[in-house]
Design an enzyme around this catalytic site. Structure first.
Site, PDB file in Angstrom:
ATOM      1  N   SER A 139     -28.860  10.611   3.969  1.00 19.78           N
ATOM      2  CA  SER A 139     -28.684   9.869   2.353  1.00 19.78           C
ATOM      3  C   SER A 139     -28.541   7.958   3.172  1.00 19.78           C
ATOM      4  O   SER A 139     -28.185   7.608   4.232  1.00 19.78           O
ATOM      5  CB  SER A 139     -26.479   9.793   2.995  1.00 19.78           C
ATOM      6  OG  SER A 139     -26.566  11.043   2.102  1.00 19.78           O
TER       7      SER A 139
HETATM    8  N1  SAH Z   1     -25.300  13.817   5.315  1.00 17.16           N
HETATM    9  C1  SAH Z   1     -26.997  14.265   5.932  1.00 17.16           C
HETATM   10  C2  SAH Z   1     -27.109  14.105   4.622  1.00 17.16           C
HETATM   11  C3  SAH Z   1     -28.323  15.288   4.819  1.00 17.16           C
HETATM   12  S1  SAH Z   1     -28.977  15.817   2.641  1.00 17.16           S
HETATM   13  C4  SAH Z   1     -26.656  12.525   6.520  1.00 17.16           C
HETATM   14  O1  SAH Z   1     -26.605  12.215   5.996  1.00 17.16           O
HETATM   15  O2  SAH Z   1     -27.979  12.875   6.906  1.00 17.16           O
HETATM   16  C5  SAH Z   1     -28.301  17.289   2.062  1.00 17.16           C
HETATM   17  C6  SAH Z   1     -28.058  18.589   3.660  1.00 17.16           C
HETATM   18  O3  SAH Z   1     -27.559  19.788   3.176  1.00 17.16           O
HETATM   19  C7  SAH Z   1     -29.518  19.202   4.528  1.00 17.16           C
HETATM   20  O4  SAH Z   1     -29.743  19.039   6.035  1.00 17.16           O
HETATM   21  C8  SAH Z   1     -29.553  20.768   4.015  1.00 17.16           C
HETATM   22  O5  SAH Z   1     -30.290  21.452   4.995  1.00 17.16           O
HETATM   23  C9  SAH Z   1     -27.835  21.079   3.586  1.00 17.16           C
HETATM   24  N2  SAH Z   1     -27.748  22.099   3.033  1.00 17.16           N
HETATM   25  C10 SAH Z   1     -27.762  22.330   1.796  1.00 17.16           C
HETATM   26  N3  SAH Z   1     -27.106  23.437   1.228  1.00 17.16           N
HETATM   27  C11 SAH Z   1     -26.600  23.683   2.478  1.00 17.16           C
HETATM   28  C12 SAH Z   1     -25.105  24.545   2.840  1.00 17.16           C
HETATM   29  N4  SAH Z   1     -25.132  25.701   1.595  1.00 17.16           N
HETATM   30  N5  SAH Z   1     -23.757  24.729   3.665  1.00 17.16           N
HETATM   31  C13 SAH Z   1     -24.216  23.648   4.460  1.00 17.16           C
HETATM   32  N6  SAH Z   1     -25.602  22.428   4.547  1.00 17.16           N
HETATM   33  C14 SAH Z   1     -26.007  22.771   3.253  1.00 17.16           C
END
Ligand code: SAH
Length: 208
Positions: A56
């Site tokens: 993010s």
């Molecule tokens: N907070 C992270 C953002 C990652 S993008 C950072 O700072 O890097 C969002 C993430 O949510 C992805 O890695 C994706 O695999 C995960 N995701 C999507 N659906 C999900 C679910 N149902 N449970 C857990 N993770 C999930």
């Protein structure tokens, strides 16, 4: 004096919570981005991770943290660990962070980065965050890093009284970062800001 990226990307856009600004300054973001993108670690942008996911944007992470209105002694849930960056910023702000990621490879990478940065108060779980994480509930705040069309019921159920859930609500293109507080008489929508996140994928999206 704050570093110029903090001034320009965060302070200038309304991040005023000093604890959040301190946390953003403290986390070494370069440890959470892919090796070949380290030069861009403090850019004003989301960066690509493997499996089509993203780290993010710093501003969005700071906004989520500010909207959670954390006091410091909470146990919080971070849904969508990805790189672990959001979890690391939360780890600077509260006592205990539980972060859940559906893709095991990303969860492993996040653990390595969190260890390298020294965050021992973060536990990374592999699983479907739309189903919540009952073992450590209730949470004094819940941050969701992927967009959902509805509020997953389990996350609402696991939110402590008076605590906030911050999540991007909407479809693939148009979403609003929504801040929902668990008030005495039910959900209270506190704020909504337009954003763009990858989709939340899971089983727990259909209950309400
Ligand atoms: N907070 C992270 C953002 C990652 S993008 C950072 O700072 O890097 C969002 C993430 O949510 C992805 O890695 C994706 O695999 C995960 N995701 C999507 N659906 C999900 C679910 N149902 N449970 C857990 N993770 C999930």
């Amino acid at each position: 004096m704050r570093p110029s990226w903090v001034e320009q990307q965060l302070c200038a856009r309304g991040i005023v919570d000093e604890r959040v600004l301190d946390a953003m300054e403290a986390v070494p973001r370069e440890l959470f981005v892919p090796d070949d993108l380290r030069d861009l670690a403090y850019d004003d942008a989301a960066l690509p991770l493997s499996f089509g996911q993203t780290v993010s944007q710093p501003y969005v992470v700071a906004l989520i943290c500010q909207e959670l209105a954390l006091g410091g002694d909470e146990r919080v849930l971070d849904v969508g660990t990805g790189s672990g960056y959001q979890a690391a910023v939360l780890a600077e702000l509260v006592l205990e962070v539980h972060s859940i990621e559906r893709l095991p490879e990303l969860a492993r990478g996040a653990r390595v980065a969190l260890d390298a940065a020294g965050y021992e108060n973060v536990t990374v779980h592999v699983g479907d965050g739309t189903l919540g994480l009952a073992a450590h509930a209730p949470y004094g705040g819940i941050a969701v890093a992927a967009a959902a069309p509805v509020v997953p019921g389990a996350l609402w159920d696991e939110l402590a009284s008076g605590a906030r859930l911050v999540l991007p609500l909407g479809g693939r293109r148009v979403q609003r970062l929504s801040v929902i507080e668990r008030a005495e008489d039910g959900p209270r929508l506190v704020d909504q800001v337009p954003v763009r996140f990858v989709p939340l994928v899971g089983e727990g999206l259909g209950r309400y």
